[in-house]
Motif scaffolding. Structure first.
Motif, PDB file in Angstrom:
ATOM      1  N   LEU A 284       0.701  -1.236  -0.059  1.00 41.23           N
ATOM      2  CA  LEU A 284      -0.101  -0.001  -0.095  1.00 41.23           C
ATOM      3  C   LEU A 284       0.894   1.048  -0.150  1.00 41.23           C
ATOM      4  CD1 LEU A 284      -2.566  -1.150   2.683  1.00 41.23           C
ATOM      5  CD2 LEU A 284      -2.892  -1.444   0.202  1.00 41.23           C
ATOM      6  N   THR A 285       0.686   2.118  -0.815  1.00 37.60           N
ATOM      7  CA  THR A 285       1.363   3.345  -1.158  1.00 37.60           C
ATOM      8  C   THR A 285       0.792   4.571  -1.471  1.00 37.60           C
ATOM      9  OG1 THR A 285       3.474   4.323  -2.382  1.00 37.60           O
ATOM     10  CG2 THR A 285       1.952   2.529  -3.198  1.00 37.60           C
ATOM     11  N   THR A 286       0.922   5.559  -0.979  1.00 41.03           N
ATOM     12  CA  THR A 286       0.423   6.877  -1.175  1.00 41.03           C
ATOM     13  C   THR A 286       0.783   7.884  -2.163  1.00 41.03           C
ATOM     14  OG1 THR A 286      -0.488   6.949   0.954  1.00 41.03           O
ATOM     15  CG2 THR A 286      -0.712   8.780  -0.077  1.00 41.03           C
ATOM     16  N   VAL A 287      -0.050   8.420  -3.141  1.00 39.11           N
ATOM     17  CA  VAL A 287       0.487   9.487  -4.112  1.00 39.11           C
ATOM     18  C   VAL A 287       1.026  10.682  -3.364  1.00 39.11           C
ATOM     19  CG1 VAL A 287       0.061  10.927  -6.052  1.00 39.11           C
ATOM     20  CG2 VAL A 287      -0.861   8.461  -5.818  1.00 39.11           C
ATOM     21  N   VAL A 288       2.128  11.127  -3.474  1.00 39.06           N
ATOM     22  CA  VAL A 288       2.649  12.441  -2.850  1.00 39.06           C
ATOM     23  C   VAL A 288       2.663  13.583  -3.842  1.00 39.06           C
ATOM     24  CG1 VAL A 288       4.755  13.444  -1.766  1.00 39.06           C
ATOM     25  CG2 VAL A 288       4.214  10.979  -1.464  1.00 39.06           C
ATOM     26  N   ASP A 289       2.838  13.240  -4.873  1.00 43.92           N
ATOM     27  CA  ASP A 289       2.698  14.472  -5.857  1.00 43.92           C
ATOM     28  C   ASP A 289       2.406  13.912  -7.564  1.00 43.92           C
ATOM     29  OD1 ASP A 289       2.929  16.997  -6.957  1.00 43.92           O
ATOM     30  OD2 ASP A 289       5.127  17.177  -6.278  1.00 43.92           O
ATOM     31  N   VAL A 290       2.052  14.921  -8.283  1.00 45.44           N
ATOM     32  CA  VAL A 290       2.068  14.540  -9.584  1.00 45.44           C
ATOM     33  C   VAL A 290       2.352  15.852 -10.432  1.00 45.44           C
ATOM     34  CG1 VAL A 290       0.266  13.990 -11.661  1.00 45.44           C
ATOM     35  CG2 VAL A 290      -0.114  13.173  -9.190  1.00 45.44           C
ATOM     36  N   LYS A 291       3.425  15.537 -11.181  1.00 46.10           N
ATOM     37  CA  LYS A 291       4.015  16.781 -11.862  1.00 46.10           C
ATOM     38  C   LYS A 291       4.200  16.360 -13.391  1.00 46.10           C
ATOM     39  CE  LYS A 291       7.993  17.543  -9.601  1.00 46.10           C
ATOM     40  NZ  LYS A 291       9.404  17.383  -9.100  1.00 46.10           N
ATOM     41  N   ILE A 292       4.020  17.452 -14.090  1.00 47.83           N
ATOM     42  CA  ILE A 292       4.195  17.615 -15.447  1.00 47.83           C
ATOM     43  C   ILE A 292       5.569  17.978 -15.900  1.00 47.83           C
ATOM     44  CG2 ILE A 292       3.156  18.260 -17.859  1.00 47.83           C
ATOM     45  CD1 ILE A 292       1.439  16.383 -16.178  1.00 47.83           C
ATOM     46  N   SER A 293       6.394  17.203 -16.629  1.00 42.68           N
ATOM     47  CA  SER A 293       7.595  17.684 -17.104  1.00 42.68           C
ATOM     48  C   SER A 293       7.679  18.130 -18.365  1.00 42.68           C
ATOM     49  CB  SER A 293       8.695  16.521 -16.885  1.00 42.68           C
ATOM     50  OG  SER A 293       9.972  16.887 -17.082  1.00 42.68           O
ATOM     51  N   ARG A 294       8.748  18.476 -18.959  1.00 41.16           N
ATOM     52  CA  ARG A 294       9.077  18.854 -20.562  1.00 41.16           C
ATOM     53  C   ARG A 294       8.151  18.108 -21.507  1.00 41.16           C
ATOM     54  NH1 ARG A 294      14.124  19.796 -18.372  1.00 41.16           N
ATOM     55  NH2 ARG A 294      14.736  21.972 -18.350  1.00 41.16           N
ATOM     56  N   GLY A 295       7.386  18.633 -22.547  1.00 37.75           N
ATOM     57  CA  GLY A 295       7.024  17.641 -23.409  1.00 37.75           C
ATOM     58  C   GLY A 295       5.603  17.003 -22.729  1.00 37.75           C
ATOM     59  N   GLY A 296       5.175  17.569 -21.715  1.00 37.70           N
ATOM     60  CA  GLY A 296       4.030  17.091 -21.051  1.00 37.70           C
ATOM     61  C   GLY A 296       3.940  15.851 -20.562  1.00 37.70           C
ATOM     62  N   HIS A 297       4.813  15.034 -20.318  1.00 32.26           N
ATOM     63  CA  HIS A 297       5.270  13.855 -19.753  1.00 32.26           C
ATOM     64  C   HIS A 297       4.935  14.007 -18.187  1.00 32.26           C
ATOM     65  CE1 HIS A 297       6.290   9.453 -19.835  1.00 32.26           C
ATOM     66  NE2 HIS A 297       6.813   9.844 -18.441  1.00 32.26           N
ATOM     67  N   GLN A 298       3.953  12.923 -17.616  1.00 34.92           N
ATOM     68  CA  GLN A 298       3.464  13.012 -16.395  1.00 34.92           C
ATOM     69  C   GLN A 298       4.347  12.131 -15.517  1.00 34.92           C
ATOM     70  OE1 GLN A 298      -0.520  12.286 -13.898  1.00 34.92           O
ATOM     71  NE2 GLN A 298      -0.731  12.443 -16.079  1.00 34.92           N
ATOM     72  N   TYR A 299       4.578  12.643 -14.153  1.00 39.25           N
ATOM     73  CA  TYR A 299       5.507  11.792 -13.218  1.00 39.25           C
ATOM     74  C   TYR A 299       4.570  11.629 -12.091  1.00 39.25           C
ATOM     75  CZ  TYR A 299       9.736  12.111 -15.786  1.00 39.25           C
ATOM     76  OH  TYR A 299      10.834  11.572 -16.951  1.00 39.25           O
ATOM     77  N   VAL A 300       4.131  10.498 -11.570  1.00 35.07           N
ATOM     78  CA  VAL A 300       3.460  10.199 -10.285  1.00 35.07           C
ATOM     79  C   VAL A 300       4.515   9.954  -9.276  1.00 35.07           C
ATOM     80  CG1 VAL A 300       1.523   8.754  -9.218  1.00 35.07           C
ATOM     81  CG2 VAL A 300       1.407   9.521 -11.506  1.00 35.07           C
ATOM     82  N   ASN A 334     -14.334   5.855 -12.193  1.00 33.78           N
ATOM     83  CA  ASN A 334     -14.662   7.397 -12.479  1.00 33.78           C
ATOM     84  C   ASN A 334     -13.447   8.047 -12.950  1.00 33.78           C
ATOM     85  OD1 ASN A 334     -17.232   6.658 -11.830  1.00 33.78           O
ATOM     86  ND2 ASN A 334     -17.161   7.854  -9.874  1.00 33.78           N
ATOM     87  N   ARG A 335     -12.292   7.412 -13.068  1.00 24.14           N
ATOM     88  CA  ARG A 335     -11.171   8.306 -13.190  1.00 24.14           C
ATOM     89  C   ARG A 335     -10.905   7.857 -14.584  1.00 24.14           C
ATOM     90  NH1 ARG A 335      -7.774   9.650  -8.772  1.00 24.14           N
ATOM     91  NH2 ARG A 335      -9.213   9.618  -7.134  1.00 24.14           N
ATOM     92  N   ASP A 336     -10.243   8.762 -15.379  1.00 27.42           N
ATOM     93  CA  ASP A 336      -9.922   8.740 -16.823  1.00 27.42           C
ATOM     94  C   ASP A 336      -8.554   8.156 -16.821  1.00 27.42           C
ATOM     95  OD1 ASP A 336     -12.076  10.038 -18.136  1.00 27.42           O
ATOM     96  OD2 ASP A 336     -11.095  11.787 -18.105  1.00 27.42           O
ATOM     97  N   THR A 337      -8.090   7.380 -17.818  1.00 26.67           N
ATOM     98  CA  THR A 337      -6.762   6.714 -17.918  1.00 26.67           C
ATOM     99  C   THR A 337      -5.903   7.580 -18.529  1.00 26.67           C
ATOM    100  OG1 THR A 337      -7.890   4.458 -17.922  1.00 26.67           O
ATOM    101  CG2 THR A 337      -5.504   4.592 -18.715  1.00 26.67           C
ATOM    102  N   THR A 338      -4.491   7.521 -18.063  1.00 31.31           N
ATOM    103  CA  THR A 338      -3.417   8.401 -18.647  1.00 31.31           C
ATOM    104  C   THR A 338      -2.264   7.439 -18.700  1.00 31.31           C
ATOM    105  OG1 THR A 338      -2.406  10.563 -18.732  1.00 31.31           O
ATOM    106  CG2 THR A 338      -2.857   9.511 -16.447  1.00 31.31           C
ATOM    107  N   THR A 339      -1.056   8.114 -19.244  1.00 30.56           N
ATOM    108  CA  THR A 339       0.073   7.562 -19.320  1.00 30.56           C
ATOM    109  C   THR A 339       1.083   8.427 -18.390  1.00 30.56           C
ATOM    110  OG1 THR A 339      -0.197   6.585 -21.453  1.00 30.56           O
ATOM    111  CG2 THR A 339       1.997   6.742 -20.836  1.00 30.56           C
ATOM    112  N   ALA A 340       1.672   7.412 -17.615  1.00 29.30           N
ATOM    113  CA  ALA A 340       2.627   8.351 -16.522  1.00 29.30           C
ATOM    114  C   ALA A 340       4.169   7.334 -16.218  1.00 29.30           C
ATOM    115  CB  ALA A 340       1.805   8.768 -15.247  1.00 29.30           C
ATOM    116  N   THR A 341       4.758   7.961 -15.803  1.00 23.73           N
ATOM    117  CA  THR A 341       6.143   7.269 -15.185  1.00 23.73           C
ATOM    118  C   THR A 341       5.868   7.181 -13.579  1.00 23.73           C
ATOM    119  OG1 THR A 341       7.601   7.582 -16.878  1.00 23.73           O
ATOM    120  CG2 THR A 341       8.635   7.318 -15.030  1.00 23.73           C
ATOM    121  N   VAL A 342       5.817   6.437 -12.921  1.00 22.84           N
ATOM    122  CA  VAL A 342       5.594   6.388 -11.675  1.00 22.84           C
ATOM    123  C   VAL A 342       6.945   6.132 -10.658  1.00 22.84           C
ATOM    124  CG1 VAL A 342       4.304   5.078  -9.845  1.00 22.84           C
ATOM    125  CG2 VAL A 342       3.433   5.193 -12.186  1.00 22.84           C
TER     126      VAL A 342
END
Length: 422
Positions: A284-300, A334-342
């Motif tokens: 079990l782990t908690t999301v601390v932050d969600v960030k958008i980096s260069r080129g719109g890539h998402q980091y969770v 209810n959440r949309d699906t997206t692509t991210a690096t975790v």
């Protein structure tokens, strides 16, 4: 096949509220199901060992002891965990390719008398320790067969540090005395590897193991009492799903067992870690932050990283693909699906859980579950990297907590010089 039971989000939230995040949770009902399933696949009167390398947590190992498993150990730490779990020394098999005189002595002091022997040097060391402790040891010769297996992590059948190479052992003309007043050779130990592909691959490996043991028994003119065929029973790692269908194993193993000649009277031993406890574990782990980096890539960014879920990260097996991230929410669809690096919280670019993964649109504070991590989870990770506190490990049954334990960290000072610096 018993399906994997997913920890429900309300119970998970209660665990995290009490013990913090990240947190490992182990379902004892899953352990019971896996032991029952595997025992039903093995020949009658077989002996099943739990390999503590998969997860040395005493509460988990203790549950396996209560279910009739013995303990396969290979370090002083695993010895301590096995004792804490309530295993009697007579229920333990001590193996490993680099046993020192010191650790052999610790095992003998604890009462362990059954060892897997990996070389003539290892045999001499076992003899010396046995004489020094006035004990007589039961010894298995671990053999590295000449034929390779179909396994994701091969330990035998290839060039390896494990055991005696079969061809060298068969060609031995001046082997040291195998029996004396300090040891008794009781059998052979052949462990092909981990994560065999399917029942067919396991049966092929077991058949080769028996053939190898037959040749060794004939070569040394022995009537072995024990034949340890290892394991290799597969289960998914850190991804959703259940193990492959192994129903063909039982009739196949019974047939193989009946076909023995020189080892016909030997008891059959099997070892398993991953298959017995992997499905029980959820991180079990908690999301601390969600960030958008260069080129719109998402980091969770999670509060769990490779120091919590390394997946043998020290061996170059950092899990960057095929990791299941399950959102624990009353309405996760209810959440949309997206692509991210975790990624995890560590100050290192290597701290990556999954790259370009398909995940729900996550938000800080979301609780995530990673399934099938009861084996090679925390203890196989870079636990001390960046000196973060290890997560609490909880065993539970239903919604009730059975135990909660935490791995100790820090330094014990052995020498201290209090003289003032010049």
């Amino acid at each position: 096949m018993v399906k994997k039971h997913m920890l429900d989000h309300e119970t998970a939230k209660e665990f995290v509220a009490r013990f913090g995040s990240p947190l490992y949770a182990y379902d004892l009902a899953q352990v019971e199901a896996r032991v029952t399933a595997l025992k039903d696949l093995l020949p009658p009167a077989s002996t099943l060992f739990y390999s503590l390398k998969a997860n040395p947590l005493p509460a988990l190992a203790g549950a396996l002891r209560e279910l009739g498993c013995r303990a396969e150990i290979s370090s002083p730490g695993e010895l301590r965990s096995a004792l804490d779990a309530g295993f009697a020394p007579a229920q333990m098999l001590y193996g490993g390719p680099g046993k020192t005189s010191y650790e052999i002595g610790l095992a003998l002091d604890a009462g362990v008398t059954c060892f897997s022997c990996e070389s003539w040097v290892d045999l001499a060391r076992l003899k010396d320790a046995a004489r020094a402790h006035h004990r007589r040891l039961s010894v298995l010769l671990r053999v590295n067969p000449a034929v390779a297996p179909q396994a994701s992590l091969s330990m035998s059948g290839v060039e390896s540090q494990f055991g005696f190479d079969e061809d060298q052992l068969l060609a031995e003309t001046q082997a040291p005395a195998l029996d004396d007043d300090s040891i008794e050779l009781i059998g052979a130990h052949v462990y092909y590897g981990s994560q065999m592909k399917d029942a067919t691959a396991i049966l092929a490996a077991m058949e080769r193991s028996i053939e190898t043991a037959e040749r060794i028994a004939l070569r040394f003119e022995r009537s072995f009492r024990v034949l340890d065929l290892g394991g290799g029973f597969p289960w998914p790692y850190a991804t959703a799903g259940v193990g492959v269908d192994l129903s063909e194993l039982k009739p196949g193993l019974i047939q193989l067992a009946r076909g023995r000649d020189h080892t016909a009277s030997a008891d059959l031993w099997f070892e398993s870690g991953r298959y017995l406890v992997a499905s029980a574990g959820t991180l079990l782990t908690t999301v601390v932050d969600v960030k958008i980096s260069r080129g719109g890539h998402q980091y969770v960014v999670l509060d769990a990283g490779i120091n919590h879920l390394g997946g043998m990260s020290g061996l170059g097996r950092i899990p960057r693909m095929n990791v299941s991230l399950q959102l624990l929410d009353a309405q996760p669809t209810n959440r949309d699906t997206t692509t991210a690096t975790v990624v995890g919280p560590l100050c290192s670019p290597l701290d990556c859980i999954a790259r370009n993964a398909s995940v729900p649109q996550l938000r800080p504070g979301d609780l995530i579950a990673i399934p099938n991590v009861g084996a090679y989870g925390l203890s196989a990770s870079l636990v001390h990297f960046l000196s973060r506190v290890p997560p609490v490990e909880v065993t539970y049954r239903g919604t009730s907590i059975v135990s909660a334990e935490q791995l100790a960290t820090g330094y014990d000072r052995l020498v201290r010089d209090d003289a003032p610096a010049r």
